[in-house]
Design a protein around this motif. Sequence first.
Motif, PDB file in Angstrom:
ATOM      1  N   LEU A   1      12.768   6.483  -5.164  1.00 42.27           N
ATOM      2  CA  LEU A   1      11.568   6.396  -4.321  1.00 42.27           C
ATOM      3  C   LEU A   1      11.264   4.969  -3.884  1.00 42.27           C
ATOM      4  CD1 LEU A   1       9.128   8.866  -6.125  1.00 42.27           C
ATOM      5  CD2 LEU A   1      10.353   9.229  -3.968  1.00 42.27           C
ATOM      6  N   ASP A   2      12.202   4.054  -4.164  1.00 35.40           N
ATOM      7  CA  ASP A   2      12.023   2.639  -3.821  1.00 35.40           C
ATOM      8  C   ASP A   2      10.800   2.040  -4.504  1.00 35.40           C
ATOM      9  OD1 ASP A   2      14.277   2.627  -2.070  1.00 35.40           O
ATOM     10  OD2 ASP A   2      13.052   3.556  -0.513  1.00 35.40           O
ATOM     11  N   LEU A   3      10.559   2.464  -5.735  1.00 37.28           N
ATOM     12  CA  LEU A   3       9.471   1.914  -6.541  1.00 37.28           C
ATOM     13  C   LEU A   3      10.037   0.865  -7.493  1.00 37.28           C
ATOM     14  CD1 LEU A   3       7.523   5.169  -7.522  1.00 37.28           C
ATOM     15  CD2 LEU A   3       6.899   3.497  -5.785  1.00 37.28           C
ATOM     16  N   PRO A   4       9.202  -0.045  -7.979  1.00 39.97           N
ATOM     17  CA  PRO A   4       9.677  -1.011  -8.977  1.00 39.97           C
ATOM     18  C   PRO A   4      10.082  -0.309 -10.266  1.00 39.97           C
ATOM     19  CG  PRO A   4       7.291  -1.119  -8.755  1.00 39.97           C
ATOM     20  CD  PRO A   4       7.783  -0.250  -7.635  1.00 39.97           C
ATOM     21  N   ALA A   5      11.030  -0.878 -10.977  1.00 36.09           N
ATOM     22  CA  ALA A   5      11.553  -0.238 -12.174  1.00 36.09           C
ATOM     23  C   ALA A   5      11.094  -0.901 -13.455  1.00 36.09           C
ATOM     24  CB  ALA A   5      13.087  -0.220 -12.124  1.00 36.09           C
TER      25      ALA A   5
ATOM     26  N   TYR B   1       6.722   3.327 -21.553  1.00 34.88           N
ATOM     27  CA  TYR B   1       8.083   3.653 -21.988  1.00 34.88           C
ATOM     28  C   TYR B   1       8.843   4.235 -20.796  1.00 34.88           C
ATOM     29  CZ  TYR B   1      12.025   5.040 -24.802  1.00 34.88           C
ATOM     30  OH  TYR B   1      13.286   5.144 -25.325  1.00 34.88           O
ATOM     31  N   LEU B   2       9.845   3.522 -20.362  1.00 28.65           N
ATOM     32  CA  LEU B   2      10.654   3.945 -19.223  1.00 28.65           C
ATOM     33  C   LEU B   2      12.100   4.079 -19.671  1.00 28.65           C
ATOM     34  CD1 LEU B   2       9.299   1.483 -16.492  1.00 28.65           C
ATOM     35  CD2 LEU B   2       8.340   3.659 -17.219  1.00 28.65           C
ATOM     36  N   ASP B   3      12.620   5.287 -19.619  1.00 28.56           N
ATOM     37  CA  ASP B   3      14.029   5.465 -19.958  1.00 28.56           C
ATOM     38  C   ASP B   3      14.862   5.480 -18.670  1.00 28.56           C
ATOM     39  OD1 ASP B   3      13.264   7.856 -18.895  1.00 28.56           O
ATOM     40  OD2 ASP B   3      14.002   9.098 -20.519  1.00 28.56           O
ATOM     41  N   ARG B   4      16.146   5.745 -18.809  1.00 32.39           N
ATOM     42  CA  ARG B   4      17.042   5.659 -17.652  1.00 32.39           C
ATOM     43  C   ARG B   4      16.675   6.636 -16.548  1.00 32.39           C
ATOM     44  NH1 ARG B   4      22.844   6.051 -20.404  1.00 32.39           N
ATOM     45  NH2 ARG B   4      21.645   7.484 -21.698  1.00 32.39           N
ATOM     46  N   LYS B   5      16.206   7.838 -16.932  1.00 29.94           N
ATOM     47  CA  LYS B   5      15.846   8.813 -15.901  1.00 29.94           C
ATOM     48  C   LYS B   5      14.612   8.368 -15.117  1.00 29.94           C
ATOM     49  CE  LYS B   5      17.986  13.099 -17.418  1.00 29.94           C
ATOM     50  NZ  LYS B   5      17.783  14.538 -17.713  1.00 29.94           N
ATOM     51  N   VAL B   6      13.656   7.771 -15.811  1.00 35.96           N
ATOM     52  CA  VAL B   6      12.465   7.266 -15.123  1.00 35.96           C
ATOM     53  C   VAL B   6      12.866   6.167 -14.144  1.00 35.96           C
ATOM     54  CG1 VAL B   6      10.249   6.107 -15.392  1.00 35.96           C
ATOM     55  CG2 VAL B   6      10.935   7.851 -17.044  1.00 35.96           C
ATOM     56  N   VAL B   7      13.696   5.259 -14.588  1.00 32.86           N
ATOM     57  CA  VAL B   7      14.154   4.167 -13.723  1.00 32.86           C
ATOM     58  C   VAL B   7      14.925   4.715 -12.527  1.00 32.86           C
ATOM     59  CG1 VAL B   7      15.661   2.144 -13.597  1.00 32.86           C
ATOM     60  CG2 VAL B   7      14.155   2.458 -15.569  1.00 32.86           C
ATOM     61  N   SER B   8      15.766   5.725 -12.769  1.00 33.04           N
ATOM     62  CA  SER B   8      16.525   6.342 -11.686  1.00 33.04           C
ATOM     63  C   SER B   8      15.595   6.957 -10.643  1.00 33.04           C
ATOM     64  CB  SER B   8      17.459   7.419 -12.258  1.00 33.04           C
ATOM     65  OG  SER B   8      18.115   8.120 -11.222  1.00 33.04           O
ATOM     66  N   GLY B   9      14.540   7.646 -11.120  1.00 33.63           N
ATOM     67  CA  GLY B   9      13.581   8.234 -10.199  1.00 33.63           C
ATOM     68  C   GLY B   9      12.822   7.176  -9.422  1.00 33.63           C
TER      69      GLY B   9
ATOM     70  N   ASP C   1       0.830  -1.203   0.000  1.00 37.30           N
ATOM     71  CA  ASP C   1       0.000   0.000   0.000  1.00 37.30           C
ATOM     72  C   ASP C   1       0.866   1.255   0.000  1.00 37.30           C
ATOM     73  OD1 ASP C   1      -2.248  -1.535   0.002  1.00 37.30           O
ATOM     74  OD2 ASP C   1      -2.654  -1.332   2.153  1.00 37.30           O
ATOM     75  N   ARG C   2       1.962   1.207   0.732  1.00 37.81           N
ATOM     76  CA  ARG C   2       2.843   2.376   0.798  1.00 37.81           C
ATOM     77  C   ARG C   2       3.509   2.627  -0.558  1.00 37.81           C
ATOM     78  NH1 ARG C   2       4.802   5.327   4.961  1.00 37.81           N
ATOM     79  NH2 ARG C   2       6.711   6.519   4.614  1.00 37.81           N
ATOM     80  N   ILE C   3       3.894   1.573  -1.249  1.00 34.10           N
ATOM     81  CA  ILE C   3       4.497   1.721  -2.573  1.00 34.10           C
ATOM     82  C   ILE C   3       3.491   2.350  -3.531  1.00 34.10           C
ATOM     83  CG2 ILE C   3       5.327   0.432  -4.583  1.00 34.10           C
ATOM     84  CD1 ILE C   3       6.681  -1.501  -2.664  1.00 34.10           C
ATOM     85  N   GLN C   4       2.252   1.878  -3.494  1.00 38.60           N
ATOM     86  CA  GLN C   4       1.226   2.435  -4.369  1.00 38.60           C
ATOM     87  C   GLN C   4       0.959   3.896  -4.033  1.00 38.60           C
ATOM     88  OE1 GLN C   4      -2.977   0.951  -4.229  1.00 38.60           O
ATOM     89  NE2 GLN C   4      -2.584   0.527  -6.405  1.00 38.60           N
TER      90      GLN C   4
ATOM     91  N   SER D   1       2.793   0.271 -13.957  1.00 35.40           N
ATOM     92  CA  SER D   1       1.440   0.413 -14.491  1.00 35.40           C
ATOM     93  C   SER D   1       0.413  -0.083 -13.486  1.00 35.40           C
ATOM     94  CB  SER D   1       1.287  -0.359 -15.802  1.00 35.40           C
ATOM     95  OG  SER D   1       2.164   0.129 -16.788  1.00 35.40           O
ATOM     96  N   ALA D   2       0.748  -1.159 -12.793  1.00 35.10           N
ATOM     97  CA  ALA D   2      -0.174  -1.729 -11.822  1.00 35.10           C
ATOM     98  C   ALA D   2      -0.380  -0.792 -10.634  1.00 35.10           C
ATOM     99  CB  ALA D   2       0.348  -3.079 -11.342  1.00 35.10           C
ATOM    100  N   LEU D   3       0.605   0.074 -10.365  1.00 34.04           N
ATOM    101  CA  LEU D   3       0.496   0.975  -9.220  1.00 34.04           C
ATOM    102  C   LEU D   3      -0.449   2.142  -9.476  1.00 34.04           C
ATOM    103  CD1 LEU D   3       4.243   1.192  -8.093  1.00 34.04           C
ATOM    104  CD2 LEU D   3       2.399  -0.093  -6.990  1.00 34.04           C
TER     105      LEU D   3
END
Length: 219
Positions: free
Chosen positions: A173-177, A161-169, A3-6, A183-185
């Motif tokens: 935030l300790d979110l899945p990459a 579409y996830l580029d390197r900056k999106v993955v870095s962000g 829940d916290r991740i979402q 998308s599920a979040l």
Amino acid sequence: MGDRIQETARAAVRRYGRTYAEEAGIQLGDRPAPLYQLLVLTTLLSTRISATIAVAAARELFAAGYRTAPAMLAASWQDRVDALGRGHYKRYDERTATMLGNAAELCQERWHGDLRRLHREAGSDVRALRRLLTEFPGIGPTGADIFLREVQVVWTDVAPYLDRKVVSGAKRLDLPASGERLSALVGQDDVPRLASALVRVSIDAKAAEGVRAEVSGRS
């Protein structure tokens, strides 16, 4: 924990989920004019200059009427320089004015001013899309990432579409990459906004702190 991740993902969207296209006043749709405007904005964002100035310069170019490839071609080099200057895009204004003219010429001659043709030629092959986009002057791999990150709103076959900056962000935030898990979040429709938010988080540690503070405040 789930829940916290979402909630973290949703807080990021609430705080920073406005796309650069929206900031530049582009009403993005699968039509020639807005797609071309996104190409212009991408060119400006690809230079070593702040996103705020790039967006302001794009707004000045569009306000001057340079919203299509033919209109950009009809403008003189000095017209483009002047519009960029009004947006305080002064360090790279002359070189960028030249690139915008050359890119407009390529867009008009090869794609008849309609980037939907480029999309159709590439099909659903994202690597082919990136390669075709980098043929435009001023747009390298990073610029292609910017364009695809923004255009996935309307070219849904590109999403997520996830580029390197999106993955870095996301990692900050300790979110899945992965696109599927992100998308599920937030839901498929909000993935482009989440991507925009995570880019801001990747380049601004204070943005990450703001998201965490909001989540903590709701806990």
